[in-house]
Scaffold this motif. Structure first.
Motif, PDB file in Angstrom:
ATOM      1  N   ASN A  60      40.957  56.625  35.253  1.00 27.80           N
ATOM      2  CA  ASN A  60      41.835  57.166  36.293  1.00 27.80           C
ATOM      3  C   ASN A  60      41.525  56.729  37.720  1.00 27.80           C
ATOM      4  N   GLU A  61      40.492  56.006  37.951  1.00 26.72           N
ATOM      5  CA  GLU A  61      40.102  55.710  39.325  1.00 26.72           C
ATOM      6  C   GLU A  61      40.617  54.375  39.858  1.00 26.72           C
ATOM      7  N   GLY A  62      41.572  53.767  39.181  1.00 23.46           N
ATOM      8  CA  GLY A  62      42.145  52.523  39.662  1.00 23.46           C
ATOM      9  C   GLY A  62      41.375  51.276  39.282  1.00 23.46           C
ATOM     10  N   VAL A  63      40.279  51.456  38.514  1.00 21.35           N
ATOM     11  CA  VAL A  63      39.442  50.335  38.115  1.00 21.35           C
ATOM     12  C   VAL A  63      39.193  50.428  36.612  1.00 21.35           C
ATOM     13  N   ALA A  64      39.192  49.282  35.942  1.00 20.54           N
ATOM     14  CA  ALA A  64      38.922  49.244  34.504  1.00 20.54           C
ATOM     15  C   ALA A  64      37.709  48.355  34.243  1.00 20.54           C
ATOM     16  N   PHE A  65      36.975  48.695  33.185  1.00 15.36           N
ATOM     17  CA  PHE A  65      35.755  47.972  32.834  1.00 15.36           C
ATOM     18  C   PHE A  65      35.748  47.547  31.371  1.00 15.36           C
ATOM     19  N   PRO A  66      36.719  46.761  30.917  1.00 10.71           N
ATOM     20  CA  PRO A  66      36.642  46.286  29.534  1.00 10.71           C
ATOM     21  C   PRO A  66      35.369  45.462  29.367  1.00 10.71           C
ATOM     22  N   HIS A  67      34.712  45.650  28.236  1.00 12.08           N
ATOM     23  CA  HIS A  67      33.448  44.952  28.014  1.00 12.08           C
ATOM     24  C   HIS A  67      33.245  44.702  26.532  1.00 12.08           C
TER      25      HIS A  67
ATOM     26  N   LYS B 115      45.931  57.324  38.758  1.00 11.64           N
ATOM     27  CA  LYS B 115      45.936  56.307  39.806  1.00 11.64           C
ATOM     28  C   LYS B 115      46.128  54.950  39.140  1.00 11.64           C
ATOM     29  N   PRO B 116      47.036  54.116  39.634  1.00 10.57           N
ATOM     30  CA  PRO B 116      47.274  52.813  39.002  1.00 10.57           C
ATOM     31  C   PRO B 116      46.008  51.955  38.943  1.00 10.57           C
ATOM     32  N   ILE B 117      45.822  51.273  37.818  1.00  8.81           N
ATOM     33  CA  ILE B 117      44.701  50.344  37.664  1.00  8.81           C
ATOM     34  C   ILE B 117      45.043  49.078  38.444  1.00  8.81           C
ATOM     35  N   GLU B 118      44.250  48.799  39.466  1.00  6.77           N
ATOM     36  CA  GLU B 118      44.481  47.631  40.303  1.00  6.77           C
ATOM     37  C   GLU B 118      43.379  46.580  40.183  1.00  6.77           C
ATOM     38  N   ILE B 119      42.208  47.002  39.696  1.00  3.96           N
ATOM     39  CA  ILE B 119      41.065  46.097  39.620  1.00  3.96           C
ATOM     40  C   ILE B 119      40.461  46.196  38.221  1.00  3.96           C
ATOM     41  N   VAL B 120      40.282  45.035  37.578  1.00  6.04           N
ATOM     42  CA  VAL B 120      39.745  44.996  36.217  1.00  6.04           C
ATOM     43  C   VAL B 120      38.550  44.054  36.186  1.00  6.04           C
ATOM     44  N   PHE B 121      37.398  44.591  35.788  1.00  6.78           N
ATOM     45  CA  PHE B 121      36.194  43.801  35.575  1.00  6.78           C
ATOM     46  C   PHE B 121      36.058  43.581  34.074  1.00  6.78           C
ATOM     47  N   LEU B 122      36.250  42.364  33.593  1.00 10.21           N
ATOM     48  CA  LEU B 122      35.997  42.048  32.184  1.00 10.21           C
ATOM     49  C   LEU B 122      34.549  41.574  32.096  1.00 10.21           C
ATOM     50  N   ILE B 123      33.733  42.367  31.408  1.00  8.54           N
ATOM     51  CA  ILE B 123      32.301  42.122  31.351  1.00  8.54           C
ATOM     52  C   ILE B 123      31.918  41.625  29.960  1.00  8.54           C
ATOM     53  N   LEU B 124      31.366  40.433  29.910  1.00 11.77           N
ATOM     54  CA  LEU B 124      30.908  39.843  28.658  1.00 11.77           C
ATOM     55  C   LEU B 124      29.397  39.695  28.716  1.00 11.77           C
ATOM     56  N   SER B 125      28.739  40.149  27.670  1.00 14.11           N
ATOM     57  CA  SER B 125      27.290  40.018  27.632  1.00 14.11           C
ATOM     58  C   SER B 125      26.864  39.448  26.287  1.00 14.11           C
ATOM     59  N   PRO B 126      25.729  38.752  26.272  1.00 13.08           N
ATOM     60  CA  PRO B 126      25.232  38.199  25.010  1.00 13.08           C
ATOM     61  C   PRO B 126      24.926  39.324  24.019  1.00 13.08           C
TER      62      PRO B 126
END
Length: 146
Positions: free
Chosen positions: A54-61, A88-99
């Motif tokens: 809900n905070e306008g930011v997404a963290f797909p990982h 709140k609209p999602i405006e920022i998306v951090f796609l996080i890839l880790s080994p």
């Protein structure tokens, strides 16, 4: 964060966009590093529990087998992700890839991205940048201030 991304891993949408489009585009920017099937892995992880909050930011990982080092792709939407029900609209998306072989790294990266998302100055800067290069500079400016 700036050491784990690059302008080639930043996508900016001027209009509203669907979640699938965001995830597919971000996955394709890091496809060379992460290998085939990344989009499917991201969607599988999202099906388990959405990372669009809900905070306008997404963290797909996702943890990726064979990935040499962590990678972050950044999606910036001017009018939000339209098919995600949030206050709140999602405006920022951090796609996080880790080994996959380094599970602790993912937790650290999620913590770092979350910390970045709580900085109002950085979030405002990312909402107004016009180029991927400006996005990376905004992140570097934030990092220099912490």
């Amino acid at each position: 964060l700036s050491m784990l991304t690059s302008p080639q891993h930043v996508v900016i949408w001027e209009s509203a966009v669907e979640k699938e489009t965001v995830l597919r585009a971000l996955a394709s920017t890091v496809g060379r590093e992460a290998g085939e099937g990344l989009y499917g892995s991201v969607m599988e992880r999202e099906a388990q529990s959405s990372t669009f909050f809900n905070e306008g930011v997404a963290f797909p990982h996702v943890r990726v087998e064979g990935l040499a080092s962590p990678v972050i792709a950044l999606g910036l939407t001017r009018e939000g992700v339209i098919d995600v029900a949030t206050d709140k609209p999602i405006e920022i998306v951090f796609l996080i890839l880790s080994p996959a072989q380094l599970p602790d790294i993912q937790v650290k990266l999620l913590s770092l991205a979350s910390r970045a998302s709580q900085n109002r100055s950085l979030m405002q800067a990312l909402r107004t940048v016009r180029t991927p290069e400006e996005a990376i500079l905004a992140i570097r400016d934030w990092e220099a201030s912490i």
